[in-house]
Design a protein around this motif. Sequence first.
Motif, PDB file in Angstrom:
ATOM      1  N   ASN A 184      -6.708   4.221   2.762  1.00 43.66           N
ATOM      2  CA  ASN A 184      -7.616   3.280   3.407  1.00 43.66           C
ATOM      3  C   ASN A 184      -8.750   2.923   2.439  1.00 43.66           C
ATOM      4  OD1 ASN A 184      -9.499   5.434   3.467  1.00 43.66           O
ATOM      5  ND2 ASN A 184      -8.832   6.064   5.519  1.00 43.66           N
ATOM      6  N   LYS A 185      -9.678   2.104   2.898  1.00 43.61           N
ATOM      7  CA  LYS A 185     -10.743   1.620   2.017  1.00 43.61           C
ATOM      8  C   LYS A 185     -11.615   2.762   1.510  1.00 43.61           C
ATOM      9  CE  LYS A 185     -14.373  -1.892   1.789  1.00 43.61           C
ATOM     10  NZ  LYS A 185     -15.018  -3.051   2.473  1.00 43.61           N
ATOM     11  N   THR A 186     -11.944   3.697   2.369  1.00 46.29           N
ATOM     12  CA  THR A 186     -12.784   4.822   1.964  1.00 46.29           C
ATOM     13  C   THR A 186     -12.120   5.637   0.866  1.00 46.29           C
ATOM     14  OG1 THR A 186     -13.810   4.967   4.148  1.00 46.29           O
ATOM     15  CG2 THR A 186     -13.930   6.925   2.749  1.00 46.29           C
TER      16      THR A 186
ATOM     17  N   ALA B 176     -18.179  -0.658  -1.517  1.00 47.41           N
ATOM     18  CA  ALA B 176     -17.867  -0.974  -0.120  1.00 47.41           C
ATOM     19  C   ALA B 176     -18.046  -2.454   0.181  1.00 47.41           C
ATOM     20  CB  ALA B 176     -18.739  -0.135   0.812  1.00 47.41           C
TER      21      ALA B 176
ATOM     22  N   TYR C 125     -16.743  -4.781  -1.504  1.00 51.02           N
ATOM     23  CA  TYR C 125     -15.493  -5.454  -1.869  1.00 51.02           C
ATOM     24  C   TYR C 125     -14.444  -5.236  -0.780  1.00 51.02           C
ATOM     25  CZ  TYR C 125     -17.271  -5.977  -6.659  1.00 51.02           C
ATOM     26  OH  TYR C 125     -18.012  -6.304  -7.755  1.00 51.02           O
ATOM     27  N   ASN C 126     -13.512  -6.185  -0.665  1.00 53.31           N
ATOM     28  CA  ASN C 126     -12.426  -6.021   0.303  1.00 53.31           C
ATOM     29  C   ASN C 126     -11.319  -5.144  -0.276  1.00 53.31           C
ATOM     30  OD1 ASN C 126     -10.620  -7.699  -1.284  1.00 53.31           O
ATOM     31  ND2 ASN C 126     -11.701  -9.487  -0.488  1.00 53.31           N
ATOM     32  N   MET C 127     -10.322  -4.832   0.527  1.00 50.05           N
ATOM     33  CA  MET C 127      -9.252  -3.923   0.112  1.00 50.05           C
ATOM     34  C   MET C 127      -8.483  -4.447  -1.093  1.00 50.05           C
ATOM     35  SD  MET C 127      -8.577  -0.957   1.678  1.00 50.05           S
ATOM     36  CE  MET C 127      -6.794  -0.764   1.689  1.00 50.05           C
TER      37      MET C 127
ATOM     38  N   ASN D 148       0.837  -1.208   0.000  1.00 51.36           N
ATOM     39  CA  ASN D 148       0.000   0.000   0.000  1.00 51.36           C
ATOM     40  C   ASN D 148       0.870   1.256   0.000  1.00 51.36           C
ATOM     41  OD1 ASN D 148      -2.229   1.672   0.100  1.00 51.36           O
ATOM     42  ND2 ASN D 148      -2.625   1.368   2.284  1.00 51.36           N
TER      43      ASN D 148
ATOM     44  N   LEU E 172      -9.868   4.599  -1.309  1.00 49.01           N
ATOM     45  CA  LEU E 172      -9.852   3.817  -2.542  1.00 49.01           C
ATOM     46  C   LEU E 172     -11.198   3.905  -3.261  1.00 49.01           C
ATOM     47  CD1 LEU E 172      -7.951   0.534  -1.548  1.00 49.01           C
ATOM     48  CD2 LEU E 172      -7.269   2.173  -3.306  1.00 49.01           C
ATOM     49  N   ILE E 173     -12.260   3.810  -2.494  1.00 45.89           N
ATOM     50  CA  ILE E 173     -13.607   3.867  -3.079  1.00 45.89           C
ATOM     51  C   ILE E 173     -13.876   5.234  -3.681  1.00 45.89           C
ATOM     52  CG2 ILE E 173     -16.067   3.807  -2.519  1.00 45.89           C
ATOM     53  CD1 ILE E 173     -15.392   1.650  -0.426  1.00 45.89           C
TER      54      ILE E 173
ATOM     55  N   LEU F  49     -10.544  -4.026  -4.242  1.00 45.07           N
ATOM     56  CA  LEU F  49     -10.633  -2.608  -4.601  1.00 45.07           C
ATOM     57  C   LEU F  49      -9.371  -2.138  -5.325  1.00 45.07           C
ATOM     58  CD1 LEU F  49     -12.354  -1.102  -1.432  1.00 45.07           C
ATOM     59  CD2 LEU F  49     -13.315  -1.229  -3.751  1.00 45.07           C
ATOM     60  N   GLN F  50      -8.215  -2.659  -4.916  1.00 44.34           N
ATOM     61  CA  GLN F  50      -6.987  -2.315  -5.641  1.00 44.34           C
ATOM     62  C   GLN F  50      -7.089  -2.781  -7.087  1.00 44.34           C
ATOM     63  OE1 GLN F  50      -4.441  -0.563  -4.600  1.00 44.34           O
ATOM     64  NE2 GLN F  50      -4.254  -0.752  -2.378  1.00 44.34           N
TER      65      GLN F  50
END
Length: 281
Positions: A115-117, A189, A191-193, A110, A119-120, A196-197
């Motif tokens: 973070n996930k937010t 949201a 999907y996992n991290m 990373n 990325l989204i 998302l990548q």
Amino acid sequence: LWWTHSPPTRLPRSPPAAAGSGPVGPCGRRAYAPPAERKRFYQNVSISQGEGGFEINLDHRKLKTPQAKLFTVPSEALAIAVATEWDSQKDTIKFYTMHLTTLCNTALDNPTQRNKTQLIRAAVKFLETDTVCYRVEEPPALAELQKNEWDPVVTWAEKRYNVTIGSSTSILGPNIPASTKETFVSHLASYNMWALQGIEFVITQLKSLILSMSLIDRHITVEKAVLLSRLEEEYQIRRWGNVEWAHDYDLCELRARTAAGTLFVHLCSESSTVKHKLLQD
């Protein structure tokens, strides 16, 4: 070839071949840019299951990321795919062909520390400049081609996600409703991290969230998604002709990256192990 957990299963080394060289294909915007080539330093590739997931072994050495972290992936199927990338290298390792390995390195290290937010939000922001939402008025033949080829995908997405997307011939692009963006935020949201990548990687290849989600949802194929993302370029090629080898190379590279990113998303979204079957005579 069937895989087991203990002892690690080896992939037989491919027969040696003359190392070639070629132009380095572009990578995703936030993925690592690996070195171009390196002499192959291992004989056998295997996978094994550790405490943190599935690991890749090059002979008796465990693969590590650019930041020296243990290269561990969440699913056995993904480990098999990565191991196959390493095993398929000949006398020279061409890192620019190893898209799954690059995506795993990005997910593990990373480097942008998002973070996930984040990325989204970055993925959804592509809606504002989505390829299939920008239309031309001239020449009429291209405008008609865009309507015929892009409208069905936009219509599918609007029905699939119950949103309004639309299109525009303005340089400012379409006015995407806030509710549409929030719907895609909620969907992503799920999907996992790791996935998302991969989704962001596919989006950067196609320059389109709509085409990317249509592809990941299996509504269209990789070949179709790439063709739609290059619609104007393909129109110009048909009109003015192809540049010898250059366009074909770009097309193959884009297909390879898009296919790898899509496979990465699916492998990161499924169960961690694969079912083992017996070979029947």
